[in-house]
Every structure is written in structure tokens, then in C-alpha cells.
Design a protein around this motif. Structure first.
Motif, PDB file in Angstrom:
ATOM      1  N   SER A  56       0.752  -0.999  -0.103  1.00  9.47           N
ATOM      2  CA  SER A  56       0.148   0.025  -0.223  1.00  9.47           C
ATOM      3  C   SER A  56       0.693   1.170  -0.248  1.00  9.47           C
ATOM      4  CB  SER A  56      -0.892  -0.116   1.182  1.00  9.47           C
ATOM      5  OG  SER A  56      -0.318   0.366   2.410  1.00  9.47           O
ATOM      6  N   THR A  57      -0.114   2.380  -0.491  1.00  8.55           N
ATOM      7  CA  THR A  57       0.985   3.488  -0.212  1.00  8.55           C
ATOM      8  C   THR A  57       1.341   3.881   1.206  1.00  8.55           C
ATOM      9  OG1 THR A  57      -1.486   4.885   0.288  1.00  8.55           O
ATOM     10  CG2 THR A  57      -0.335   5.016  -2.381  1.00  8.55           C
ATOM     11  N   LYS A  58       1.029   3.778   2.083  1.00 13.14           N
ATOM     12  CA  LYS A  58       1.299   3.920   3.546  1.00 13.14           C
ATOM     13  C   LYS A  58       2.103   3.031   4.084  1.00 13.14           C
ATOM     14  CE  LYS A  58      -3.522   4.019   6.214  1.00 13.14           C
ATOM     15  NZ  LYS A  58      -4.107   3.864   6.758  1.00 13.14           N
ATOM     16  N   PRO A 111       3.246  10.325 -11.480  1.00 15.78           N
ATOM     17  CA  PRO A 111       2.645  11.250 -11.656  1.00 15.78           C
ATOM     18  C   PRO A 111       2.943  12.836 -12.277  1.00 15.78           C
ATOM     19  CG  PRO A 111       2.824  10.469  -9.367  1.00 15.78           C
ATOM     20  CD  PRO A 111       3.326   9.677 -10.090  1.00 15.78           C
ATOM     21  N   LEU A 121       2.471   0.157  -4.891  1.00 14.07           N
ATOM     22  CA  LEU A 121       1.643   1.527  -5.070  1.00 14.07           C
ATOM     23  C   LEU A 121       2.562   2.866  -4.430  1.00 14.07           C
ATOM     24  CD1 LEU A 121      -1.910   0.035  -4.455  1.00 14.07           C
ATOM     25  CD2 LEU A 121      -0.566   0.552  -6.598  1.00 14.07           C
ATOM     26  N   PHE A 122       3.117   3.647  -4.544  1.00 18.63           N
ATOM     27  CA  PHE A 122       3.306   5.290  -4.270  1.00 18.63           C
ATOM     28  C   PHE A 122       2.521   6.033  -4.927  1.00 18.63           C
ATOM     29  CE2 PHE A 122       7.214   2.144  -4.197  1.00 18.63           C
ATOM     30  CZ  PHE A 122       7.708   2.715  -3.492  1.00 18.63           C
ATOM     31  N   ASP A 123       2.421   6.512  -3.644  1.00 19.00           N
ATOM     32  CA  ASP A 123       1.268   8.581  -4.083  1.00 19.00           C
ATOM     33  C   ASP A 123       2.406   9.300  -4.128  1.00 19.00           C
ATOM     34  OD1 ASP A 123       2.738   9.175  -1.038  1.00 19.00           O
ATOM     35  OD2 ASP A 123       0.387   8.194  -0.258  1.00 19.00           O
ATOM     36  N   GLU A 124       2.329  10.713  -4.644  1.00 19.46           N
ATOM     37  CA  GLU A 124       3.419  11.228  -5.237  1.00 19.46           C
ATOM     38  C   GLU A 124       4.288  12.078  -3.908  1.00 19.46           C
ATOM     39  OE1 GLU A 124       3.345  15.623  -7.939  1.00 19.46           O
ATOM     40  OE2 GLU A 124       1.521  14.461  -7.244  1.00 19.46           O
ATOM     41  N   GLU A 125       3.695  11.613  -3.050  1.00 19.07           N
ATOM     42  CA  GLU A 125       4.455  12.324  -1.522  1.00 19.07           C
ATOM     43  C   GLU A 125       5.699  11.018  -1.538  1.00 19.07           C
ATOM     44  OE1 GLU A 125       4.213  12.915   3.627  1.00 19.07           O
ATOM     45  OE2 GLU A 125       2.329  12.880   2.240  1.00 19.07           O
ATOM     46  N   THR A 150       4.871   1.863   0.972  1.00 14.95           N
ATOM     47  CA  THR A 150       5.827   2.251   0.106  1.00 14.95           C
ATOM     48  C   THR A 150       6.835   3.746   0.899  1.00 14.95           C
ATOM     49  OG1 THR A 150       3.791   3.305  -1.175  1.00 14.95           O
ATOM     50  CG2 THR A 150       5.089   1.177  -1.426  1.00 14.95           C
ATOM     51  N   GLY A 151       5.666   5.015   1.434  1.00 16.20           N
ATOM     52  CA  GLY A 151       5.889   5.976   2.252  1.00 16.20           C
ATOM     53  C   GLY A 151       7.008   5.797   3.387  1.00 16.20           C
TER      54      GLY A 151
END
Length: 380
Positions: A133-135, A189, A159-163, A137-138
Motif C-alpha cells: 500500500s502507499t502507507k 505523477p 503503490l506509491f503516492d506522490e509524497e 511504500t511511504g
């Protein structure tokens, strides 16, 4: 499996062997057998409690071989209690890594704690899980070692978010392996792509601008710097934009919606781009421009070209290109993008007597490149 059947497989002898077996190998073999039966049995609540007590005995065994038999046998099983999974995750690597990489009972919170508190080998194991999850990977981007971050970036199911991507860029700016793994992700992104443009060179730069969406102004600046026939082809970049009308508008504001750009778009079969570009030049809606351009009568396209301010000498070439486009569509033979483009170029090059020589040279280059790409695709 009923309790009777289960006990037929998990005999008192097996449990005694697990606890007091004469050798470590005997206890490990008993542990493996017990785990397989527990994983495959259809257990009631009472049976589950009994099974969990057996698993607890295995997890507390002093012998590495017994604990490893437990970890390997139940690494993919939802029957492994979460507290036991976390206990095994703190064990030596031969026991911990199979559980960390595979166990479905470990939560995001468990994985983040492993990343924050455990050595690099276990961070890499988290990054190697099939889905993240993005959590998670963050946390990897913020706390993990280079190898773990690279492993996660190379996994498109992570999954990576932009942050998270920004954090990785900040921590590892200039680290080639991280830059390469990030550039080669299937999706980035726009904001991250914009940052990477100034951070990578050579093959990575080419891959970035040819495979990821760039902010309109960056795409325009890159194209202007390379006189419209750079590694980044402005027509190709335009069609990747999620907001094509906005991209076209910025091209116009920067004086880049030239007749040659429109001709290139036609020759590459990028009809959406040409329609939006002519609508922008004519100051009308895309829908209305579409109706005029694809009007089978003699006046619609001519009026569209005049409204867009295109040179009259180009009208016959534009008419011919649009006719070729519709002809290929009707044939239905060129279904993939490469074949369609190749046919467009082959059929239109001979028609455009009024196109400047430099543009014809450019189109010939694109034809050669398309043919080479098609040959490579066929060879795979």
C-alpha cells in the motif's frame, strides 16, 4: 476436516514427537506435518484454539530447524496467528524473511514497524512483497535503505503516492539505481516527472519523456530547445496529455501550433491532436471543428483550414491525409498503433508536395523508426 479426522492426522504421537522428539530433525519433520494439516483442515473455533496452541509450541522451540519448518509451512497461510507471525518476523533471517515476504496476516502497521525497527535484510523483504500500500511504500521511502527503496520502486504492484516518490527523490537524489527504478515505473505523477526531467540524462531521459506524461510547459520547452525534432516529439507528447485541450492552448500561447506541427500530427495519425489544434487556432469548440474537418463535402474542411489560418497551399495535403486516415480506419487491418502509423506515413509521404524538405526528412525518419520498432515487436 472434522476434529476426529484432524486428530487422526495430528496424533498424540506427532505432538509428543514435536515436544520431546529424540532429534531436531524428528521434531522439525513433525512440525512440518502438523502445520500442513492445520493449514488444510476445516477447523471449528475449538479446533482453531487447539491448532494455535500447537503453533505456539513450535514458535517457542529452541531449535532453528523447527521454527523454520513452521515459517516455511505457514508463510502463505491465513491460519498463522498474527502475534506468532510478528514473533517469527523478529527471528533470524532464515525464519523471518519467508514470513515477512509472504504472510497475509501481517498488517500495514506491522510492516511499517519492521521497516522502522529492523535491519536492511528485513526492509528488503517487506519491499519484495507482492503488493504494498502507499502507507507502506511511504515508510520505505522515508526509513529504508537504498536496496529496499529500489526494490519497491521496481515493483509496479507496490503503490506509491506522490509524497512517497518525492521523499525517495529527496533522500536519494543522484543515486543512479533509485533514479532508474523510478523512471522505469509504468506510471508516474506529473509533478514527479517534472522533477526527474532535470535529474536524469541519456537513456533515462529519453525513456522519461517518451513514456511519461510531462507538464505542458516542460514538454513545450524541451521541444523548443530541440527545434521540434528532438528526442521528445511534441506531437507524441501532446497525445499523452490527460488534458489535451490545455496542452494545445499552451502550445498556441507559445507560438508552437505551426502548420508543420499539424502536418506531422496528421502523418502520425494523431487526429485528436490535430482536431484540438485546429479548434484552438480557429477559436471554436472541438465538436464543431470535428464536424467541419470530417465533412465529406467540399466546403467543410476548406472552411476549417481558413478559420484556423492555415496556408491555402496546405489544403490539398490536409485533405489527402484525412482521406488516408479514414481509408485505413475503414480497412480495419492496422489495429495496433505502430502498424497504423506506418501505413499513414507510407501513404501520405508521396502526396505532400508542398511540405518543406526538412519536414519530409523528419517524416522519413519517423517511418524508419516505426518500421524498426515493428520489426523488434515481431521478434519478441
Amino acid at each position: 476436516m472434522s476434529i476426529v479426522t484432524m486428530r487422526a492426522h495430528l496424533t498424540e504421537s506427532d505432538i509428543r514427537t514435536l515436544i520431546k522428539g529424540p532429534t531436531i530433525d524428528d521434531r522439525a519433520q513433525a512440525a512440518h506435518k502438523l502445520c500442513r494439516c492445520i493449514d488444510e483442515a476445516d477447523l471449528s473455533v475449538e479446533e482453531r484454539k487447539h491448532a494455535e496452541s500447537i503453533i505456539g509450541i513450535m514458535a517457542a522451540d529452541a531449535a532453528v530447524l523447527v521454527r523454520r519448518a513452521l515459517a516455511v509451512a505457514l508463510k502463505n497461510s491465513p491460519r498463522l496467528p498474527r502475534d506468532i507471525a510478528n514473533k517469527l518476523a523478529q527471528d533470524i533471517d532464515t525464519i523471518a524473511l519467508p514470513v515477512i515476504m509472504n504472510s497475509p496476516v501481517l498488517t500495514d502497521a506491522d510492516l511499517i514497524e519492521i521497516i522502522r525497527a529492523c535491519p536492511p535484510s528485513k526492509q528488503v523483504a517487506v519491499a519484495s512483497r507482492e503488493h504494498l500500500s502507499t502507507k507502506v511504500t511511504g515508510a520505505i521511502a522515508e526509513y529504508a535503505v537504498t536496496e529496499a527503496v529500489e526494490r519497491a520502486l521496481a515493483n509496479d504492484n507496490a503503490l506509491f503516492d506522490e509524497e512517497g516518490l518525492d521523499t525517495a527523490l529527496y533522500r536519494f537524489a543522484g543515486t543512479s539505481n533509485i533514479m532508474q527504478a523510478m523512471v522505469r515505473r509504468s506510471v508516474l505523477p506529473v509533478g514527479v516527472t517534472e522533477k526527474l526531467v532535470s535529474m536524469v540524462t541519456g537513456e533515462l531521459f529519453d525513456h522519461l519523456v517518451n513514456n511519461h506524461e510531462l507538464p505542458p510547459q516542460i514538454a513545450i520547452d524541451l521541444s523548443m530547445a530541440s527545434r521540434e525534432r528532438a528526442t521528445l516529439d511534441i506531437v507524441e507528447q501532446a497525445i499523452r496529455q490527460s488534458d489535451l485541450p490545455r496542452f494545445v492552448q499552451q502550445l498556441n500561447l507559445n507560438g508552437r501550433l505551426t502548420p508543420s506541427i499539424l502536418m506531422r500530427g496528421l502523418c502520425l495519425g494523431q487526429m485528436d491532436f490535430v482536431e484540438h489544434a485546429m479548434a484552438e487556432l480557429a477559436g471554436m469548440s472541438h465538436q464543431r471543428m470535428w464536424l467541419m474537418m470530417h465533412d465529406s463535402g467540399p466546403l467543410g474542411l476548406k472552411s476549417a483550414c481558413e478559420r484556423a489560418g492555415l496556408p491555402p497551399r496546405l489544403f490539398s495535403s490536409i485533405r489527402a491525409a484525412i482521406d488516408v486516415y479514414h481509408g485505413i480506419e475503414r480497412e480495419g487491418a492496422a489495429r495496433d498503433r505502430i502498424t497504423f502509423r506506418k501505413r499513414m506515413l507510407e501513404r501520405t509521404l508521396t502526396l505532400f508536395q508542398s511540405v518543406p524538405k526538412d519536414d519530409l526528412d523528419y517524416l522519413l525518419e519517423k517511418l524508419d523508426a516505426s518500421g524498426l520498432q515493428q520489426e523488434r515487436a515481431a521478434a519478441i
